[in-house]
Design an enzyme around this catalytic site. Structure first.
Site, PDB file in Angstrom:
ATOM      1  N   LYS A  13       0.873  -1.176   0.000  1.00 26.03           N
ATOM      2  CA  LYS A  13       0.000   0.000   0.000  1.00 26.03           C
ATOM      3  C   LYS A  13       0.906   1.220   0.000  1.00 26.03           C
ATOM      4  CE  LYS A  13      -1.781  -1.666   3.797  1.00 26.03           C
ATOM      5  NZ  LYS A  13      -3.232  -1.558   3.761  1.00 26.03           N
TER       6      LYS A  13
ATOM      7  N   LYS B  78      -0.400   4.220   8.081  1.00 23.67           N
ATOM      8  CA  LYS B  78      -0.530   2.820   7.686  1.00 23.67           C
ATOM      9  C   LYS B  78       0.442   1.921   8.458  1.00 23.67           C
ATOM     10  CE  LYS B  78      -2.199   4.066   3.052  1.00 23.67           C
ATOM     11  NZ  LYS B  78      -3.507   3.399   2.901  1.00 23.67           N
TER      12      LYS B  78
ATOM     13  N   THR C 138      -9.079  -1.225   0.435  1.00 26.73           N
ATOM     14  CA  THR C 138      -9.656  -2.186  -0.513  1.00 26.73           C
ATOM     15  C   THR C 138      -8.668  -3.335  -0.740  1.00 26.73           C
ATOM     16  OG1 THR C 138      -8.917  -0.700  -2.275  1.00 26.73           O
ATOM     17  CG2 THR C 138     -11.272  -0.681  -1.739  1.00 26.73           C
TER      18      THR C 138
ATOM     19  N   LYS D 142      -9.100  -7.576  -1.311  1.00 23.57           N
ATOM     20  CA  LYS D 142      -8.456  -8.352  -2.381  1.00 23.57           C
ATOM     21  C   LYS D 142      -7.725  -9.561  -1.800  1.00 23.57           C
ATOM     22  CE  LYS D 142      -8.120  -4.091  -4.946  1.00 23.57           C
ATOM     23  NZ  LYS D 142      -7.317  -2.898  -5.260  1.00 23.57           N
TER      24      LYS D 142
END
Length: 809
Positions: free
Chosen positions: A535, A541, A643, A647
């Protein structure tokens, strides 16, 4: 005796004979009509001479191409190939990297779902000449290279110069008895390029229309004088720079004038296009040209994908009031009913706040409109909350201060009939925190639309092995109805199915290991746990938490090399915004940790740390199907949805994650015990904020954490530059907004549970199957169906359009 032919008629005969010579006349006519049909879209029924010219040119080109290729082959004969390797050809295609991260990729999934659901939808954006930069790692540091993705052309796009539109900038505003005029503007042309968006097996092909900036032919030649002619032509670049390059910031606002120009450029061109289409399609209106806008919101829905297209609101007002002469209050009602706004982030540094001074210069009429809209809005608030001056300040679209700014999120909220977040927890934060005052004012406006991903790309295309194994058990309907994956729950204890799912994963891992070796000369152990975090690199994050775990594992192996450890390959990938110093330092830290661990003979193949260079969609399609563990470890309350998490889930990886974004709903669907959930919840983070987060307290209390930080600090991972990571350590110890240390202990403990389960492959695979079976909610088909019904007021259609070779009904 027949009259002699004129030169023109003779040329016409020669042309017809020439074309007929390329094939029979009926075929030529059919080909010509087909090209003409595609030149004339449904909103323009009268052909122009240019349309006929292009239809003819394309007909001839079609006939020439075969001969052209044959001629070149004759000139350059080479070894005949008996077959084409489709995968090899796929590798040639460039990624269209026209977005930064989740936001652009989400839009691509949405376009796929809208076409598959038979919705008459268009995706609009900018055709950047240079997309997101290509990332090279040089000596452990990120280096950016321009992404010249159009270098060899783009076979999927069709330029549509016949729909070129003017976009105005600068100038001044005149208030006249006939109305308001925006005059003395600079014009840039918006050239549309259309890309087909096919639905899945329903013959629907929607359009993505991207705008490219072109200078008008008289650009800068108004002040023409002989000496400046060359200079004036060269200055065309200034206009065309608007669509030159994507700004590479993710979740960060950079208030550059060129970026504001880009935002207005796409909005102005798109709205003209929408209004042209609305006027030319009759919808029961008997005017020769539709001028009544009463039904506009019944026929048009505009979804604002974050605040970047927020200028749609004042631009639609400008067109309705100044150009179409609609009454102001009526125009405002139409605008609000047409527009809806999706919020994608709660990080304050990401919110767009444009200086008023910039608007004054670039978009003077829009500034006037925004002021007027804000006044109406504040009058309403003041009437409902008399004397509450602080509320007026908080809710104003205009922020007062040294530099007056326009808060684009506030503009979007007041100008839309619906506002949504992108996961339940995020939508709650939107209502209770970010837009609390607005929610109190109009609670009915606020909705949730949890993000989703298209199963066509993210399962069928990227993981055909898994898709086949699933289809063998439950049929193929899951491809367009992902909720059918629930049927796999019946096979959780089916030994054949368990074996097949594990086998597909192992094959994907072997394939990815071979790819890494071929591309990056990196050798990894394919039987190790593939632990993946891919990402954008960002403090929130928490790639740093992942780094601390890698160092802790390393120290444990070093302190007891004879002990048995679950082998792991930790892969971290993602781009850092070029101006984001800390993110670039994080990449350097990851590569430096890898350098030490991967070359330590005591460790062997029990632990590897790999930085995946140039993470992008085409690489995601390879790594996600190969992952065992998916890291989704943002501080609770910071990741709007995510998202990538979805996945990995549908591709058979287990998730280690915080209760943030869509992880919350993933845990709800699969059962919290089937994910590795750890760490603070939103309430804990808020409590810690009130109490005051003290990183040193954790550093003193947790010996393994202290050891890891001391190693980073002392230069253990950067022996040639011992002070290399002082900024990282200083941030972690003294001003870490995202509280990495507060979740360290729980994270390390949770990773221990991951190791335990991985040692039992059968139980691991059973959890994988349960996760896949429970991932159906996270299809973008479900998301788009909710947008369609609850925001746009349209119903998805299962109707299959007849193919072009069959007559229409």
């Amino acid at each position: 005796m027949a009259a002699p032919l004129s030169d023109g008629e003779r040329r016409k005969q020669i042309s017809v004979r020439g074309i007929a010579g390329l094939g029979d006349v009926a075929e030529v006519r059919k080909s010509f009509n087909r090209h003409l049909h595609f030149t004339l879209v449904k909103d323009r029924n009268v052909a122009t001479p240019r349309d006929y010219y292009f239809a003819l040119a394309h007909t001839v080109r079609d006939h020439l191409v075969g001969r052209w290729i044959r001629t070149q082959q004759h000139y350059y004969e080479r070894d005949p190939k008996l077959g084409l390797d489709l995968e090899e050809l796929e590798e040639i295609e460039e990624d269209a990297g026209l977005g930064n991260g989740g936001l652009g990729r989400l839009a691509a999934c949405f376009l796929d779902s809208m076409a598959t659901l038979g919705l008459a939808a268009y995706g609009y954006g900018i055709r950047y000449e240079f997309g997101i930069f290509n990332q090279k790692i040089v000596d452990g540091w990120q280096v950016e290279e321009a992404d010249d993705w159009l270098r060899y052309g783009n076979p999927w796009e069709k330029a549509r110069p016949e729909y070129m539109l003017p976009v105005h900038f600068y100038g001044r505003v005149e208030h006249t008895p006939e109305g308001v005029k925006w005059v003395d503007t600079q014009v840039v042309l918006a050239m549309p390029y259309d890309t087909p968006v096919p639905g899945y097996k329903n013959n629907t092909v929607n359009t993505m229309r991207l705008w490219s900036a072109k200078a008008p032919n008289d650009f800068n030649l108004q002040e023409f004088n002989v000496g400046d002619y060359i200079e004036a032509v060269l200055d065309r670049n200034l206009a065309e720079n608007i669509s030159r390059v994507l700004y590479p910031n993710d979740n960060f606002f950079e208030g550059k004038e060129l970026r504001l120009k880009q935002e207005y450029f796409v909005v102005a061109a798109t709205l003209q296009d929408i209004i042209r289409r609305f006027k030319s399609s009759k919808f029961g209106c008997r005017d020769p040209v539709r001028t009544c806008f009463e039904t506009f919101p019944d026929k048009v829905a505009i979804q604002l994908n974050d605040t970047h297209p927020a200028l749609s609101i004042p631009e639609l007002m400008r067109i309705l009031v100044d150009v179409e002469k609609v009454d102001w209050d009526k125009a405002w009602e139409i605008t609000k009913r047409t527009c809806a706004y999706t919020n994608h982030t709660v990080l304050p540094e990401a919110l767009e706040r444009w200086p008023v001074s910039m608007f004054e210069k670039l978009l003077p009429r829009h500034l006037e409109i925004i002021y007027a809209l804000n006044q109406m809005h504040l009058d309403r608030v003041a009437a409902l909350y008399p004397g509450d001056v602080d509320r007026l300040r908080r809710m104003s679209v205009i922020e007062e201060g040294d530099c007056k700014r326009i808060n684009m999120a506030h503009l979007c909220v007041i100008g839309s009939h619906a506002v949504n977040g992108v996961a339940r927890i995020h939508s709650d934060i939107v209502k209770n925190s970010v837009f609390k005052d607005f929610y109190e004012l109009e609670p009915e406006k606020f909705q949730n639309k949890t993000n989703g991903i298209t199963p066509r790309r993210w399962l069928l295309l990227c993981n055909p092995g898994l898709a086949d194994v699933i289809a063998e058990k439950i049929g193929e309907d899951f491809i367009t109805d992902l909720s059918q994956l629930k049927k796999l729950l019946d096979f959780i204890n089916n030994e054949t199915f368990i074996r097949d799912v594990a086998k597909v994963k192992q094959e994907n891992k072997l394939k990815f290991a071979a790819y890494l070796e071929e591309q990056y000369k990196v050798k990894i152990n394919p039987s190790s746990m593939f632990d993946v975090q891919v990402k954008r690199i960002h403090e929130y994050k928490r790639q740093l938490l992942n780094c601390l775990h890698a160092i802790t594992l390393y120290n444990r192996i070093r302190s007891d090399p004879s002990k048995s450890f679950v082998p792991r390959t930790i892969m971290i990938g993602g781009k850092a915004a070029p101006g984001y110093h800390m993110a670039k330092m994080i990449i350097k830290l990851i590569t430096s940790i890898g350098e030490v661990i991967n070359n330590d003979p005591y460790v062997g193949d029990r632990l590897k740390v790999i930085f995946l260079e140039n993470y992008r969609v085409s690489l995601a399609e390879k790594v996600i199907p190969a992952a065992d563990l998916s890291q989704q470890i943002s501080t609770a309350g910071t990741e709007a949805s995510g998202t990538g998490n979805m996945k990995f889930m549908v591709n058979g990886a287990l998730t280690i994650g915080t209760m943030d974004g869509a992880n919350v709903e993933m845990a709800e669907e699969a059962g919290e015990e089937n994910l590795f959930i750890f760490g603070m919840r939103v309430e804990d983070v808020e409590a810690l904020d009130r109490q005051g987060y003290n990183a040193r307290e954790y550093y003193e209390r947790l010996p393994e954490l202290r050891q890891a930080i001391d190693q980073i600090s002392s230069g253990f991972f950067s022996p040639r530059d011992p002070g290399c990571f002082r900024d990282v350590v200083n941030m972690l110890m003294n001003h870490d907004r995202f509280k990495v240390f507060a979740d360290y202990e729980a994270y390390i403990k949770c990773q221990g549970q991951v190791d335990q389960l991985f040692m039992d492959p059968r139980e691991w695979t059973k959890k994988v199957i349960r996760n896949i079976a429970c991932s159906g909610k996270f299809s973008s088909d479900r998301t788009i169906t909710e947008y369609a019904r609850e925001i746009w007021g349209v119903e998805p259609s299962a109707t299959k359009i007849p193919p072009p070779n069959l007559p229409r009904d």
